[in-house]
Enzyme design. Structure first.
Site, PDB file in Angstrom:
ATOM      1  N   LYS A 171       0.842  -1.202   0.000  1.00  0.00           N
ATOM      2  CA  LYS A 171       0.000   0.000   0.000  1.00  0.00           C
ATOM      3  C   LYS A 171       0.876   1.251   0.000  1.00  0.00           C
ATOM      4  CE  LYS A 171      -1.678   3.230   2.546  1.00  0.00           C
ATOM      5  NZ  LYS A 171      -1.913   4.157   1.508  1.00  0.00           N
ATOM      6  N   GLU A 246      10.122   2.717  10.462  1.00  0.00           N
ATOM      7  CA  GLU A 246      11.042   3.837  10.256  1.00  0.00           C
ATOM      8  C   GLU A 246      10.194   5.091  10.358  1.00  0.00           C
ATOM      9  OE1 GLU A 246      14.097   4.053  10.314  1.00  0.00           O
ATOM     10  OE2 GLU A 246      14.532   1.916  10.140  1.00  0.00           O
ATOM     11  N   CYS A 280      13.481  11.994   6.020  1.00  0.00           N
ATOM     12  CA  CYS A 280      13.528  11.661   7.446  1.00  0.00           C
ATOM     13  C   CYS A 280      14.942  11.868   7.987  1.00  0.00           C
ATOM     14  CB  CYS A 280      13.033  10.250   7.703  1.00  0.00           C
ATOM     15  SG  CYS A 280      13.717   9.044   6.587  1.00  0.00           S
ATOM     16  N   GLU A 379       9.243  17.031  14.762  1.00  0.00           N
ATOM     17  CA  GLU A 379       9.574  16.907  13.341  1.00  0.00           C
ATOM     18  C   GLU A 379       8.660  17.822  12.518  1.00  0.00           C
ATOM     19  OE1 GLU A 379       8.762  13.213  11.100  1.00  0.00           O
ATOM     20  OE2 GLU A 379      10.840  13.360  10.430  1.00  0.00           O
TER      21      GLU A 379
HETATM   22  P1  NDP Z   1       1.480   8.780   7.642  1.00  0.00           P
HETATM   23  O1  NDP Z   1       2.153   8.047   8.728  1.00  0.00           O
HETATM   24  O2  NDP Z   1       0.066   9.148   7.832  1.00  0.00           O
HETATM   25  O3  NDP Z   1       1.558   7.947   6.277  1.00  0.00           O
HETATM   26  C1  NDP Z   1       2.481   6.912   5.996  1.00  0.00           C
HETATM   27  C2  NDP Z   1       1.739   5.738   5.370  1.00  0.00           C
HETATM   28  O4  NDP Z   1       0.857   5.178   6.357  1.00  0.00           O
HETATM   29  C3  NDP Z   1       0.847   6.145   4.195  1.00  0.00           C
HETATM   30  O5  NDP Z   1       0.846   5.120   3.231  1.00  0.00           O
HETATM   31  C4  NDP Z   1      -0.506   6.264   4.842  1.00  0.00           C
HETATM   32  O6  NDP Z   1      -1.574   6.151   3.938  1.00  0.00           O
HETATM   33  C5  NDP Z   1      -0.460   5.090   5.807  1.00  0.00           C
HETATM   34  N1  NDP Z   1      -1.448   5.148   6.872  1.00  0.00           N
HETATM   35  C6  NDP Z   1      -2.108   6.220   7.365  1.00  0.00           C
HETATM   36  N2  NDP Z   1      -2.978   5.835   8.328  1.00  0.00           N
HETATM   37  C7  NDP Z   1      -2.864   4.502   8.457  1.00  0.00           C
HETATM   38  C8  NDP Z   1      -3.492   3.519   9.277  1.00  0.00           C
HETATM   39  N3  NDP Z   1      -4.428   3.833  10.167  1.00  0.00           N
HETATM   40  N4  NDP Z   1      -3.134   2.235   9.149  1.00  0.00           N
HETATM   41  C9  NDP Z   1      -2.180   1.887   8.253  1.00  0.00           C
HETATM   42  N5  NDP Z   1      -1.580   2.756   7.428  1.00  0.00           N
HETATM   43  C10 NDP Z   1      -1.896   4.052   7.530  1.00  0.00           C
HETATM   44  O7  NDP Z   1       2.329  10.034   7.312  1.00  0.00           O
HETATM   45  P2  NDP Z   1       1.926  11.222   6.308  1.00  0.00           P
HETATM   46  O8  NDP Z   1       2.244  10.773   4.938  1.00  0.00           O
HETATM   47  O9  NDP Z   1       0.545  11.715   6.542  1.00  0.00           O
HETATM   48  O10 NDP Z   1       2.920  12.334   6.780  1.00  0.00           O
HETATM   49  C11 NDP Z   1       2.669  13.009   8.005  1.00  0.00           C
HETATM   50  C12 NDP Z   1       3.939  13.326   8.712  1.00  0.00           C
HETATM   51  O11 NDP Z   1       4.684  12.126   8.921  1.00  0.00           O
HETATM   52  C13 NDP Z   1       4.898  14.202   7.944  1.00  0.00           C
HETATM   53  O12 NDP Z   1       4.583  15.541   8.066  1.00  0.00           O
HETATM   54  C14 NDP Z   1       6.189  13.832   8.589  1.00  0.00           C
HETATM   55  O13 NDP Z   1       6.327  14.534   9.788  1.00  0.00           O
HETATM   56  C15 NDP Z   1       6.048  12.372   8.877  1.00  0.00           C
HETATM   57  N6  NDP Z   1       6.657  11.513   7.837  1.00  0.00           N
HETATM   58  C16 NDP Z   1       7.858  10.962   8.106  1.00  0.00           C
HETATM   59  C17 NDP Z   1       8.479  10.183   7.158  1.00  0.00           C
HETATM   60  C18 NDP Z   1       9.787   9.588   7.420  1.00  0.00           C
HETATM   61  O14 NDP Z   1      10.386   9.010   6.519  1.00  0.00           O
HETATM   62  N7  NDP Z   1      10.297   9.691   8.616  1.00  0.00           N
HETATM   63  C19 NDP Z   1       7.893   9.934   5.845  1.00  0.00           C
HETATM   64  C20 NDP Z   1       6.621  10.570   5.656  1.00  0.00           C
HETATM   65  C21 NDP Z   1       6.035  11.311   6.640  1.00  0.00           C
HETATM   66  P3  NDP Z   1      -2.181   7.432   3.169  1.00  0.00           P
HETATM   67  O15 NDP Z   1      -1.170   8.505   3.234  1.00  0.00           O
HETATM   68  O16 NDP Z   1      -2.399   6.955   1.815  1.00  0.00           O
HETATM   69  O17 NDP Z   1      -3.449   7.765   3.878  1.00  0.00           O
END
Ligand code: NDP
Length: 477
Positions: A171, A246, A280, A379
């Site tokens: 996903k 991560e 990240c 962050e």
């Molecule tokens: P999320 O944790 O929401 O998203 C990461 C993945 O998890 C996406 O595929 C998302 O799906 C999925 N997801 C969301 N809710 C659920 C759930 N209940 N169960 C299982 N999977 C789920 O992060 P965001 O993309 O919204 O980013 C938000 C913040 O996260 C950023 O501003 C940043 O601070 C941090 N971030 C950190 C990263 C890193 O590498 N350290 C990478 C990305 C974000 P979908 O988005 O399709 O709803």
């Protein structure tokens, strides 16, 4: 516009779609991608479960050939896929192409790893008994990826999962399904049997949550926010499944008085602002000793004046837009918070207008920040960094480690003594000396400590810790 469908049990399915928007030009629809349901996700998990017995026993040469072919096609199409990446995520074209090549290198690396999985043979402590230690695939792996590396992160999770004989339900983040769809399409055409890899695009709260709730997903690898990571952890404990997280970072970059000024400025600007600060491993805390502080801050300000923020696809752009409106609001909120907390906004932080409507933000540099401010502790995930002035190396190290995160940590110094001490004492999974905190190799472990990561490392041969399970067999001779 044709809908890019989900792949379930070897069939492309799904008609309900979402649009993928270009953050450099919100009038540009990148594509339409299927939005999976709970039922789609359950069907994908069932397909992966059904495909496991045969794939887990497939020949290593078959797996090698499929991963190798995938690597070759990704690299051959680097310009096209890199452009797609830049259009959907907003990285510059050079960064998009670079990340695409990296994805190809990762598939190539794991194509080789298929042929190198080793076990151990030992003598037993009892006479006439032999002991064999082997690694076997885990089962159905759930892969959940974020939006910030649309092709590299899917590659570094899918390639080892398949290499070691697991089947997959994948996903991607709903914001950036394009590159994910493309690599799944490539893998299928490279010869992957039906059901081995299933793609379910759609919302995390629907598709991701269904994966978390399923007892038939045997391991979950996740990259994303701390909040979602915690949900993955608690659901996985409930199902007694393996999980790997991560999550965020608040990575420090220390600059000592004896640093080479030009190199330190370049590394700090790269760490904090390139890829729009949406890595990240980005450094958002720049910890500078007082002897070099003013010169360093002035030089970073000068360097930033030459940085071009514009359409990711335009030649000459150094930094593309922020990924979407929500992230842009998070960035500007923190810029306001920093000012209210008493840090000085020394450079940037304003919204920019360009030829096309997009989420353009001038990189923001705070000075006079302290480590207890929210901009130093939480962050932000955007082009926003804070300079913290310190007395000496000892104080710099203490502040670098005073964080709930521990992914990457950097230092700029010409002192062997301090570089060596920092490498040993930085509380982070990765340490960089005279290099940006971001920018890693694909054949060595990637991951962090404390609140940044959980579980075994990703990438390189260390990936087999997560994607295999150990068996110990005893034989009476
Ligand atoms: P999320 O944790 O929401 O998203 C990461 C993945 O998890 C996406 O595929 C998302 O799906 C999925 N997801 C969301 N809710 C659920 C759930 N209940 N169960 C299982 N999977 C789920 O992060 P965001 O993309 O919204 O980013 C938000 C913040 O996260 C950023 O501003 C940043 O601070 C941090 N971030 C950190 C990263 C890193 O590498 N350290 C990478 C990305 C974000 P979908 O988005 O399709 O709803």
């Amino acid at each position: 516009m044709t809908i890019h469908q989900n792949l379930i049990a070897g069939e492309w399915v799904g008609s309900d779609a979402t649009r993928n928007i270009n953050p450099s030009n919100t009038g540009d629809v990148v594509g339409e991608y299927a939005r999976g349901s709970i039922e789609d996700t359950k069907a994908a998990i069932a397909a992966a479960k059904a495909a496991f017995p045969s794939w887990s026993r497939s020949g290593i040469l078959e797996r090698h050939a499929i991963l190798r072919k995938t690597a070759d096609e990704i690299v051959a199409r680097k310009d096209e896929l890199g452009r797609l990446l830049s259009r959907e995520e907003g990285k510059t074209l050079a960064e998009g192409i670079g990340e695409t090549v990296r994805a190809g290198q990762i598939f190539d690396f794991f194509a080789g790893e298929c042929l190198r999985l080793a076990g151990e043979v030992l003598a037993s402590v009892r006479p006439n008994i032999g002991v064999e230690i082997t690694r076997e695939p885990v089962g159905v792996i759930g892969i959940i990826t974020p939006w910030n590396f649309p092709i590299a992160i899917p590659a570094w999770k899918i390639a080892p999962a398949l290499c070691y004989g697991n089947t997959v339900v994948f996903k991607p983040a709903e914001l950036v399904p394009g590159c994910s769809w493309a690599i799944v399409d490539i893998l299928v055409r490279a010869g992957l049997p039906k059901g081995v890899l299933n793609l379910v695009m759609g919302k995390g709260s629907v598709v991701g949550q269904t994966m978390l709730d399923s007892p038939d997903v045997h391991a979950i690898t996740f990259t994303g926010s701390t909040g979602t990571g915690k949900r993955v952890a608690s659901a996985s404990v409930e199902h007694n499944r393996k999980y790997q997280l991560e999550m965020g970072g608040k990575n420090p970059f220390v600059v000592l008085d004896d640093a080479d000024l030009t190199g330190a400025v370049e590394a700090a600007v790269n760490s904090a602002f390139f890829s729009t600060g949406q890595r990240c491993t980005a450094s958002s805390r720049v910890i500078v000793t007082e002897g070099i502080h003013d010169r360093f801050v002035a030089a970073v300000g000068e360097r930033l004046k030459g940085v071009v923020v514009d359409d990711a696809l335009k030649a000459g752009t150094h930094i593309g837009p922020v990924v979407d409106e929500t992230q842009l609001k998070q960035d500007t909120d923190y810029i306001e918070i920093g000012q209210k907390e008493g840090a000085k906004l020394a450079f940037g932080g304003e919204l920019l207008k360009r030829d096309t409507p997009g989420f353009y933000l001038q990189p923001a540099l705070f000075t006079e920040a302290t480590n207890d401010m929210r901009i130093s502790r939480e962050e932000i995930f955007g082009p926003v960094a804070a300079v913290i002035r310190v007395k000496d190396y000892e104080e710099a190290l203490a502040i670098a480690n005073d964080t709930s995160f521990g992914l990457s940590s950097g230092i700029a110094t010409t002192s062997l003594k301090h570089a060596t001490h920092f490498k040993r004492n930085a509380e982070a999974g990765m340490v960089m000396v005279n290099l940006p905190t971001a920018g890693v190799d694909f054949h060595v472990p990637f991951g962090g400590r404390k609140g940044s990561s959980h579980g075994s490392r990703e990438q390189g041969k260390y990936a087999n810790e997560f994607y295999t399970t150990v068996k110990t067999a005893y034989t009476l001779a």
